[in-house]
Design an enzyme around this catalytic site. Structure first.
Site, PDB file in Angstrom:
ATOM      1  N   ARG A  77       0.816  -1.218   0.000  1.00 45.79           N
ATOM      2  CA  ARG A  77       0.000   0.000   0.000  1.00 45.79           C
ATOM      3  C   ARG A  77       0.851   1.270   0.000  1.00 45.79           C
ATOM      4  NH1 ARG A  77      -5.153  -1.464   0.498  1.00 45.79           N
ATOM      5  NH2 ARG A  77      -5.834   0.679   0.871  1.00 45.79           N
ATOM      6  N   HIS A 122       9.954  10.630 -18.447  1.00 48.38           N
ATOM      7  CA  HIS A 122       8.587  10.329 -18.032  1.00 48.38           C
ATOM      8  C   HIS A 122       8.012   9.201 -18.885  1.00 48.38           C
ATOM      9  CE1 HIS A 122       4.776  10.852 -16.141  1.00 48.38           C
ATOM     10  NE2 HIS A 122       4.158  11.222 -17.248  1.00 48.38           N
TER      11      HIS A 122
END
Length: 282
Positions: A77, A122
């Site tokens: 998480r 990116h």
């Protein structure tokens, strides 16, 4: 529609736990390929999994191994940055049945002049749905598009947190965001199809080079339905749909609370000295 298989192999040959992924992002809708389903899953992913590069900031680096990414973002998480976020989202889309092609982009966000070139650092996705190709990105931090964008359209495209447009360039298409009545460039997506090694090199640069912004500053972001929540250094910003902005300066205790309450990140002991130094510099 609940998936009948718990795991399946995606295009990279690794098994993907779609049930765990859907639980992580809070998605319980249909898994049939469609533009609406793509839009809903993208929104759920961005709202649930924060953009963050804390491993880079503390010097641990970032692995592109699919199993490591799934364990980190889904089971542990945590959040991640573009290679992790879009890598995970790509595998979820491939499992569902979308045709997905990764692309490399040159980041322009940050006030770089037109005559200056930033590295190609990116990762974005081109996704086929409803007979069209869409630009999909779940890993661009504080300005991430919250919905798929028609790849070949040059008109302004509305999302719940802003208008975007894609303009042609010599090398591909430039994504721009409408801000204060004008258009600000985010990045230029290159048409050339990258190889896996291209992402390995750009990830290595982004996670280790001293000039990488993630080596020098804490950057965490999440986009909900109604607002963007951004943590830059020790400054917490809330930017709403109506563009109202509220900022808070945090001390170390406030920083830990913000990471936990707004981004779902429990501060690990090994982070604390780095976070303390960051607060002192701010």
């Amino acid at each position: 529609m609940t998936p009948t298989r718990q795991t399946a192999a995606t295009n990279d040959g690794h098994h993907f736990d779609i049930a765990a992924y859907c639980a992580r992002v809070g998605y319980s809708g249909d898994l049939a390929v469609s533009a609406d389903m793509l839009r809903a899953l993208q929104a759920a992913h961005i709202a649930a999994i924060p953009f963050e590069a804390i491993d880079v900031l503390v010097g641990d680096g970032v692995s592109l191994d699919p199993a490591v990414i799934e364990d980190k973002l889904v089971h542990r998480r945590r959040g991640g940055y573009c290679y992790e976020q879009n890598g995970l989202f790509s595998r979820a889309l491939e499992y569902i049945g979308f045709a997905v092609e990764p692309r490399i982009a040159r980041v322009l966000w940050g006030g770089v002049g037109d005559d200056q070139f930033q590295p190609r650092t990116h990762m974005v996705l081109l996704v086929e749905a409803a007979g069209e190709q869409w630009l999909v990105d779940v890993g661009f931090g504080s300005a991430v598009p919250t919905a798929p964008l028609r790849w070949t359209s040059e008109i302004a495209q509305d999302t719940r947190l802003g208008q975007y447009r894609l303009m042609p360039t010599s090398f591909g298409r430039r994504l721009e965001l409408e801000t204060d009545g004008g258009w600000r460039a985010l990045y230029e997506v290159l048409l050339e199809v990258p190889q896996r090694e291209d992402f390995e090199v750009s990830n290595w640069f982004t996670s280790t080079h001293p000039q990488s912004p993630f080596r020098r500053n804490l950057i965490v972001a999440r986009a909900t339905r109604d607002e963007r929540i951004i943590l830059s250094g020790s400054e917490l910003t809330f930017r709403s749909v109506g563009h109202d902005t509220r900022k808070e300066k945090l001390d170390l205790a406030g920083l830990e609370i913000a990471l936990r309450e707004f981004f779902g990140l429990s501060v690990e002991p090994r982070w604390r000295s780095t976070l303390a130094q960051l607060v002192l510099r701010s």
